[in-house]
Design a protein around this motif. Structure first.
Motif, PDB file in Angstrom:
ATOM      1  N   PHE A  57       7.000   0.541  -4.840  1.00  0.00           N
ATOM      2  CA  PHE A  57       7.201  -0.208  -3.462  1.00  0.00           C
ATOM      3  C   PHE A  57       6.040  -1.295  -3.559  1.00  0.00           C
ATOM      4  CE2 PHE A  57       5.700  -1.102   0.744  1.00  0.00           C
ATOM      5  CZ  PHE A  57       6.754  -1.250   1.472  1.00  0.00           C
ATOM      6  N   ILE A  58       6.316  -2.538  -3.361  1.00  0.00           N
ATOM      7  CA  ILE A  58       5.171  -3.574  -3.498  1.00  0.00           C
ATOM      8  C   ILE A  58       4.818  -4.338  -1.958  1.00  0.00           C
ATOM      9  CG2 ILE A  58       4.652  -5.960  -4.563  1.00  0.00           C
ATOM     10  CD1 ILE A  58       6.966  -5.209  -6.459  1.00  0.00           C
ATOM     11  N   LEU A  59       3.837  -4.233  -1.688  1.00  0.00           N
ATOM     12  CA  LEU A  59       3.395  -4.600  -0.344  1.00  0.00           C
ATOM     13  C   LEU A  59       3.090  -6.268  -0.746  1.00  0.00           C
ATOM     14  CD1 LEU A  59       2.576  -4.141   2.605  1.00  0.00           C
ATOM     15  CD2 LEU A  59       0.360  -4.268   1.986  1.00  0.00           C
ATOM     16  N   SER A  60       4.286  -6.866  -0.475  1.00  0.00           N
ATOM     17  CA  SER A  60       3.946  -8.498  -0.796  1.00  0.00           C
ATOM     18  C   SER A  60       3.194  -9.086   0.177  1.00  0.00           C
ATOM     19  CB  SER A  60       5.542  -9.058  -0.977  1.00  0.00           C
ATOM     20  OG  SER A  60       5.433 -10.408  -1.563  1.00  0.00           O
ATOM     21  N   LYS A  61       3.254  -8.750   1.345  1.00  0.00           N
ATOM     22  CA  LYS A  61       2.254  -9.236   2.510  1.00  0.00           C
ATOM     23  C   LYS A  61       1.089  -8.249   2.393  1.00  0.00           C
ATOM     24  CE  LYS A  61       2.856  -7.455   6.758  1.00  0.00           C
ATOM     25  NZ  LYS A  61       3.185  -7.565   8.061  1.00  0.00           N
ATOM     26  N   GLY A  62       0.213  -8.847   1.385  1.00  0.00           N
ATOM     27  CA  GLY A  62      -0.885  -8.138   0.863  1.00  0.00           C
ATOM     28  C   GLY A  62      -1.985  -8.212   1.995  1.00  0.00           C
ATOM     29  N   HIS A  63      -1.894  -8.895   3.227  1.00  0.00           N
ATOM     30  CA  HIS A  63      -2.791  -8.763   4.154  1.00  0.00           C
ATOM     31  C   HIS A  63      -2.675  -7.762   5.191  1.00  0.00           C
ATOM     32  CE1 HIS A  63       0.468 -10.935   5.466  1.00  0.00           C
ATOM     33  NE2 HIS A  63       0.382 -10.995   6.689  1.00  0.00           N
ATOM     34  N   ALA A  64      -1.710  -7.080   5.000  1.00  0.00           N
ATOM     35  CA  ALA A  64      -1.637  -5.624   5.842  1.00  0.00           C
ATOM     36  C   ALA A  64      -2.020  -4.390   4.814  1.00  0.00           C
ATOM     37  CB  ALA A  64      -0.052  -5.751   6.146  1.00  0.00           C
ATOM     38  N   ALA A  65      -2.979  -4.687   3.834  1.00  0.00           N
ATOM     39  CA  ALA A  65      -3.359  -3.635   2.936  1.00  0.00           C
ATOM     40  C   ALA A  65      -4.051  -2.442   3.928  1.00  0.00           C
ATOM     41  CB  ALA A  65      -4.592  -4.407   2.035  1.00  0.00           C
ATOM     42  N   SER A  66      -4.726  -2.512   4.857  1.00  0.00           N
ATOM     43  CA  SER A  66      -5.262  -1.472   5.827  1.00  0.00           C
ATOM     44  C   SER A  66      -4.020  -0.351   5.767  1.00  0.00           C
ATOM     45  CB  SER A  66      -5.806  -1.725   7.043  1.00  0.00           C
ATOM     46  OG  SER A  66      -5.181  -2.568   7.743  1.00  0.00           O
ATOM     47  N   ALA A  67      -2.727  -1.207   6.406  1.00  0.00           N
ATOM     48  CA  ALA A  67      -1.462  -0.268   6.637  1.00  0.00           C
ATOM     49  C   ALA A  67      -1.168   0.611   5.360  1.00  0.00           C
ATOM     50  CB  ALA A  67      -0.358  -1.088   6.991  1.00  0.00           C
ATOM     51  N   LEU A  68      -1.008  -0.171   4.189  1.00  0.00           N
ATOM     52  CA  LEU A  68      -0.637   0.379   3.055  1.00  0.00           C
ATOM     53  C   LEU A  68      -1.700   1.450   2.622  1.00  0.00           C
ATOM     54  CD1 LEU A  68       1.273   0.692   0.714  1.00  0.00           C
ATOM     55  CD2 LEU A  68      -0.127  -1.005  -0.487  1.00  0.00           C
ATOM     56  N   TYR A  69      -3.035   1.239   2.676  1.00  0.00           N
ATOM     57  CA  TYR A  69      -4.180   2.041   2.151  1.00  0.00           C
ATOM     58  C   TYR A  69      -3.947   3.547   3.089  1.00  0.00           C
ATOM     59  CZ  TYR A  69      -6.541  -1.705  -0.065  1.00  0.00           C
ATOM     60  OH  TYR A  69      -6.776  -2.656  -1.069  1.00  0.00           O
ATOM     61  N   ALA A  70      -3.717   3.330   4.413  1.00  0.00           N
ATOM     62  CA  ALA A  70      -3.805   4.401   5.220  1.00  0.00           C
ATOM     63  C   ALA A  70      -2.709   5.403   5.035  1.00  0.00           C
ATOM     64  CB  ALA A  70      -3.714   3.967   6.619  1.00  0.00           C
ATOM     65  N   VAL A  71      -1.430   4.557   4.657  1.00  0.00           N
ATOM     66  CA  VAL A  71      -0.105   5.304   4.356  1.00  0.00           C
ATOM     67  C   VAL A  71      -0.326   6.127   3.197  1.00  0.00           C
ATOM     68  CG1 VAL A  71       2.330   4.998   3.576  1.00  0.00           C
ATOM     69  CG2 VAL A  71       1.713   3.916   5.777  1.00  0.00           C
ATOM     70  N   LEU A  72      -0.972   5.391   1.809  1.00  0.00           N
ATOM     71  CA  LEU A  72      -0.950   6.087   0.740  1.00  0.00           C
ATOM     72  C   LEU A  72      -1.958   7.242   0.709  1.00  0.00           C
ATOM     73  CD1 LEU A  72      -1.339   3.136  -1.728  1.00  0.00           C
ATOM     74  CD2 LEU A  72       0.638   4.648  -1.585  1.00  0.00           C
ATOM     75  N   ALA A  73      -2.878   7.163   1.679  1.00  0.00           N
ATOM     76  CA  ALA A  73      -4.065   8.234   1.940  1.00  0.00           C
ATOM     77  C   ALA A  73      -3.319   9.606   2.480  1.00  0.00           C
ATOM     78  CB  ALA A  73      -5.229   7.913   2.584  1.00  0.00           C
ATOM     79  N   HIS A  74      -2.633   8.979   3.506  1.00  0.00           N
ATOM     80  CA  HIS A  74      -1.938  10.348   4.429  1.00  0.00           C
ATOM     81  C   HIS A  74      -0.858  10.771   3.454  1.00  0.00           C
ATOM     82  CE1 HIS A  74      -4.064   8.541   7.931  1.00  0.00           C
ATOM     83  NE2 HIS A  74      -3.650   9.612   8.478  1.00  0.00           N
ATOM     84  N   ARG A  75      -0.156  10.050   2.604  1.00  0.00           N
ATOM     85  CA  ARG A  75       0.814  10.701   1.681  1.00  0.00           C
ATOM     86  C   ARG A  75       0.279  11.377   0.620  1.00  0.00           C
ATOM     87  NH1 ARG A  75       4.507  12.614  -0.127  1.00  0.00           N
ATOM     88  NH2 ARG A  75       6.492  11.972  -0.704  1.00  0.00           N
TER      89      ARG A  75
END
Lengths: 305, 279
Positions: free
Chosen positions: B70-88
């Motif tokens: 999974f690639i977050l190409s819209k990298g400016h939404a990094a906080s969302a990805l970080y939160a998701v990875l941590a919760h996962r």
């Protein structure tokens, strides 16, 4: 250089099954043998260099060893930010191969000339910038770059340049190759200027000036040991490149020199002027305009003695 | 936090999870003084759908060569990805509190390998899809049947490299890649349909040779169903146009593009958390 590249690449693809060739819609027939043997590891990415670099990075992030190939200017500054982010920042083992470096394709006009690529790529972290001096060095450079764990740029000339070495020379990325010994002047040549550097040295010797010739094929990382020796042992160190005088190999040496105490040797930078050629004409014509013929190189060096 | 254990796997209450992740993202933005909150909130449900029930991933073995990417190409939404990875379960949730901190491992745009589970560094737009196409191609060359998902913003579709990749993938019948467009109708300084002629977006992808689907980008179960069907059997790459609302989840942030850059103050943070029933 071009045919040596295609031949060596085909050989390497047989030895390294992770090698994948991406082409930017050039090299018609050049890769026939490669494609015949490794059809599942060849992709024509079309005239879309930004995507080609990204695809190469994606392949490399999954453990493959991609090589991208197109005309030097399109392979590099056309997609410079992709190279910076996808390759340098991720520090992935992708080899960018640019054909027609410098003025090799002068007859096609300034759109196809590439005198800025070295300057642009050598400032990128993790990137090795390699400009082989002849067909033998091309083969060695490709082999060495394939062993690197980071990105490399290999800048080729074109087809049929004079071959300087008799055989594959010992080749280490970041280490210059002494082509001819001498004691007064040290010519540092990068890329396809090597035959002219050798010729210029002959002219200097005829005038009684003992001249060493080095193929400084790697512009980044710079061979600092070689520079330290050259500047403390020779009277003149001249850099020779088919590349802008701004920021190229000569620029790189000048930066190195500026950070040090005064040295014995003085620096003489020989390269392309910072201007576009608007007129028609081939590589030899363009070299004359930029003062890159063996005669002009020798004259410029003599003026510094 | 409740349901902490069930967050690690296929939890039935994905809406509740998405709500808690939104709250965390708003806290992170407030604490770090980091922008792009609206963009992060718009893609939370897409991320939750992907990471809980679609992606074949194992937080215990984040570098598994067979994993889905999974690639977050819209990298400016990094906080969302970080939160998701941590919760996962990819890394401890405490780390989220260091978002944007000097010397920390969570920059505002993700750097290469900054946390386990991160596939690519992004931030400059137009990079994720070409990278994903390369990964999808690698799966074919290496005969490893994983899938690749790249999440793009609608503004990102301004970038020419997106369309270079869009032309390339169908030519090679790359059916194991999906481009998900977080179509929140805004980009940094204007309506995305006005800044460039983006609409009709679905037909554009369709005409480029992709199987294009439109989906409610806040309906987690619809997203799961759609993303679960990659490849979709057509032999073509899949484009999922996810209709979303920028700033989703907080009434005073929804569809207000000021929240592209604005940072919530203390009162706004509290009001947002109250709305999300987290306070």
């Amino acid at each position: 250089m071009r045919n040596a590249f295609a031949d060596e690449l085909t050989r390497l693809a047989g030895e390294e099954e992770r090698l994948v060739l991406l082409s930017g819609d050039i090299g018609n027939r050049l890769f026939d043998k490669y494609k015949q043997k490794f059809s599942n590891r060849f992709f024509n990415c079309g005239v879309a260099e930004a995507n080609m670099v990204g695809v190469a990075a994606g392949l490399a992030l999954c453990g493959l060893r991609p090589v991208t190939y197109t005309i030097a200017s399109f392979a590099t500054i056309r997609c410079l930010e992709q190279i910076k982010i996808d390759l340098s920042y991720h520090n992935v083992p992708v080899i960018i191969v640019g054909v027609g470096g410098g003025l090799s394709y002068a007859e096609n006009g300034a759109t196809h000339q590439s005198c800025e690529d070295i300057s642009c790529l050598r400032v990128l972290p993790n990137m090795a910038v390699i400009c082989p001096g002849d067909a033998w060095e091309v083969r060695s450079a490709l082999r060495a770059a394939l062993k690197r764990n980071g990105p490399s740029y290999i800048r080729l000339g074109k087809r049929g340049e004079p071959v300087v070495h008799k055989d594959a020379p010992p080749f280490v990325i970041g280490k210059g190759i002494i082509v001819k010994e001498g004691t007064e002047v040290c010519l540092l040549s990068t890329g396809n200027m090597l035959p002219n550097a050798v010729e210029a040295a002959r002219g200097l010797e005829e005038r009684g000036v003992s001249t060493r010739v080095v193929s400084l094929h790697t512009v980044s990382p710079m061979d600092e040991e070689l520079l330290a020796h050259a500047f403390s042992n020779f009277r003149v160190v001249a850099t020779i490149e088919e590349q802008s005088l701004l920021g190229g190999m000569g620029g790189s040496v000048a930066e190195w020199l500026a950070d040090r105490k005064p040295q014995k040797a003085c620096l003489c930078r020989i390269g392309a002027k910072n201007e576009f050629l608007h007129e028609a004409g081939g590589q030899e014509h363009a070299r004359k305009i930029h003062g890159l013929t063996p005669e002009r190189i020798a004259e410029k060096v003599v003026q510094k003695l | 936090m409740q349901n902490a254990k069930s967050d690690r796997g296929d939890t039935p209450d994905l809406e509740g999870l998405a709500r808690r992740i939104r709250g965390k993202i708003i806290e992170m933005s407030h604490k770090a003084g980091a922008p792009h909150l609206g963009s992060s909130l718009s893609c939370v449900d897409i991320l939750v759908a992907a990471y809980w029930g679609v992606l074949k991933i194992n937080p215990e073995n984040p570098r598994d060569p067979e994993r889905d990417r999974f690639i977050l190409s819209k990298g400016h939404a990094a906080s969302a990805l970080y939160a998701v990875l941590a919760h996962r379960g990819f890394f401890p949730r405490d780390l989220l509190d260091t978002f944007g901190e000097n010397g920390g491992s969570l920059p505002e745009h993700p750097s290469p390998g900054c946390v386990p589970g991160l596939e690519a560094a992004t931030g400059s737009l137009g990079h994720g899809l070409p990278l994903g196409v390369g990964m999808a191609l690698a799966s074919r060359i290496e005969k490893r049947p994983y899938r690749v998902f790249a999440l793009l913003s609608d503004g990102e579709c301004n970038e020419g490299s997106v369309w270079e990749a869009a032309l390339f993938a169908p030519a090679h019948s790359l059916e194991n890649i999906a481009a998900i467009i977080d179509y929140n109708k805004w980009q940094a300084t204007g309506r995305s349909d006005e800044v460039t002629a983006l609409a009709p977006l679905s037909r554009k992808w369709e005409s480029f040779g992709w199987s294009a689907y439109e989906v409610d980008g806040h309906d987690i179960h619809a997203l799961k169903a759609r993303l679960g069907e990659v490849p979709d059997g057509s032999g073509r790459p899949v484009a999922v146009i996810a209709h979303t609302v920028k700033g989703k989840g907080v009434s005073f942030m929804e569809d207000d593009n000021n929240w592209h850059y604005r940072i919530p103050n203390e009162d706004e943070l509290k009001a947002a958390l109250r709305e999300l029933a987290l306070l």
